[in-house]
Enzyme design. Structure first.
Site, PDB file in Angstrom:
ATOM      1  N   ASP A 234      22.309  38.463 126.101  1.00 40.39           N
ATOM      2  CA  ASP A 234      21.648  38.747 127.366  1.00 40.39           C
ATOM      3  C   ASP A 234      21.384  40.353 127.341  1.00 40.39           C
ATOM      4  OD1 ASP A 234      20.837  37.700 130.184  1.00 40.39           O
ATOM      5  OD2 ASP A 234      21.816  39.804 130.563  1.00 40.39           O
TER       6      ASP A 234
ATOM      7  N   LYS B 158      15.022  41.524 130.384  1.00 38.94           N
ATOM      8  CA  LYS B 158      14.352  41.614 131.896  1.00 38.94           C
ATOM      9  C   LYS B 158      13.312  42.751 132.023  1.00 38.94           C
ATOM     10  CE  LYS B 158      19.171  39.923 132.705  1.00 38.94           C
ATOM     11  NZ  LYS B 158      19.941  40.728 131.786  1.00 38.94           N
TER      12      LYS B 158
END
Ligand code: A2P
Length: 270
Positions: A42, A72
Site C-alpha cells: 500500500d 492514492k
C-alpha cells in the site's frame, strides 16, 4: 489468504503499509517485505516513495499478477483532470502499466463536490481497465453517503485508521451494509497499542505478540490490516496470524475498549 472485493477481485488479506519510508531505505524495506511473503503493498503519491517501491518490485522479479499494488491521489491533486494526471504519475513512478487499487486519499470537507469530481475520474480509470478496483480512504459515513448519492460505481474499499480503541463503528457498519471492504491503516496504532496492559494480557493467553493480536483482531472483524515494519522478523511475525483464533469473549472485550491512543488525524478536517 484473500478476501474478495465486490467486483470479484481477490485481495491479499494482510497488506504492507509504506508511509514514512523513502529513498534507499524504502527499496531495502520493500524487498525485505516481498521476500518475507507480502504481496499486497500500500502506497500513495503523498508518501513520495512510489519510485522506490517500483524499483524494489522490479528487482524482486515477482510476476506482476501475483502482486496487489495500491496507490492514492492526494488532496492537492483532486478534481477530474488532476486525478487522471496523478494516477498516470503514480503508474510511471511505480513502473507499472496498471494498478490493483486506487483510492482518494483524504475527503475534502470544505468542498465535497471535489470528492465527486475526483471519484468520476476513478470511475473512468476503472472503466478503461487501468485499475482493477477503486475506493476511498479516510471517508467517514457521511462522506460515503454523499459519494454514494452521486456515483455510478460504489467504492469497493474504504481505508481508515482502525485499531483497538478506534473502531469507527458507524462507518464500518455502513461499509458492511454496502459491501465496501474496510482496510486498516495503523492497525498497531503506530506501535502505541503494544504497551497496552489489557492487550499484553490477552496476547500472553494465546502465546502471541500484541501485534499479532491486533492484526488477527482486524481480520476477525472482516478488516484488512496494513501493518508497517522495517524489521524482517517483525514482518514475518505480522503475517503469522493464521494458526490461532481470538475467542468471541476476547473479541468482545477488545471491541469494547475505549480510545487510548492513535494518530490524532481527523477525517472531518482537511
Ligand atoms: P518497526 O519498524 O521497528 O518494526 P502501524 O503499522 O500501526 O503504523 O505501526 C508501525 C509501528 O509498529 C512501527 O513503529 C513498527 O516498528 C512497529 N511494529 C510493527 N510490527 C511490530 C511487531 N510485530 N512488534 C513490535 N513492533 C512492531
Amino acid at each position: 489468504m484473500y478476501l474478495k472485493l465486490r467486483n470479484g477481485i481477490q485481495i491479499p488479506c494482510v497488506g504492507f503499509g509504506t508511509s514514512l519510508i523513502e529513498g534507499e531505505e524504502c527499496v531495502v524495506n520493500i524487498k525485505r517485505a516481498l521476500s518475507s511473503g507480502y504481496r499486497h503493498i500500500d502506497t500513495a503519491s503523498a508518501y513520495k516513495n512510489e519510485q522506490y517501491i517500483g524499483l524494489a518490485i522490479k528487482e524482486s522479479n515477482i510476476p506482476r499478477e501475483d502482486l496487489f499494488i495500491t496507490s492514492k491521489v492526494w488532496k492537492d491533486s483532486m478534481g477530474y483532470e488532476n486525478t487522471i494526471n496523478s494516477f498516470n504519475n503514480s503508474l510511471e513512478n511505480l513502473g507499472l502499466d496498471y494498478l490493483d487499487l486506487f483510492l482518494i486519499h483524504w475527503p475534502r470537507n470544505n468542498d465535497e463536490s471535489l470528492n465527486i469530481k475526483t471519484w468520476k475520474a476513478l470511475e473512468e480509470l476503472y472503466k478503461q481497465k487501468k485499475v482493477r478496483a477503486i475506493g476511498v480512504s479516510n471517508f467517514l459515513k457521511h462522506h460515503l453517503e454523499n459519494l454514494l448519492d452521486n456515483c455510478e460505481i460504489i467504492p469497493m474499499v474504504d481505508q481508515i485508521e482502525f485499531h483497538p480503541g478506534l473502531m469507527r463503528e458507524e462507518t464500518v457498519k455502513f461499509c458492511r451494509e454496502n459491501n465496501i471492504i474496510v482496510e486498516a491503516w495503523a492497525p498497531l496504532g503506530k506501535g502505541k497499542m503494544l504497551q497496552n496492559k489489557d492487550l499484553i494480557e490477552i496476547a500472553k493467553k494465546y502465546n502471541k505478540s500484541v501485534a499479532q493480536i491486533c492484526i488477527k483482531w482486524c481480520l476477525q472483524n472482516g478488516v484488512i490490516p496494513l501493518p508497517k515494519s522495517t524489521n524482517l522478523d517483525r514482518m514475518i511475525e505480522n503475517q503469522a496470524v493464521f494458526d490461532f483464533s481470538i475467542s468471541e469473549e476476547d473479541m468482545r472485550f477488545i471491541n469494547s475498549m475505549e480510545f487510548f491512543a492513535g494518530s490524532a488525524m481527523d477525517p472531518n478536517k482537511s
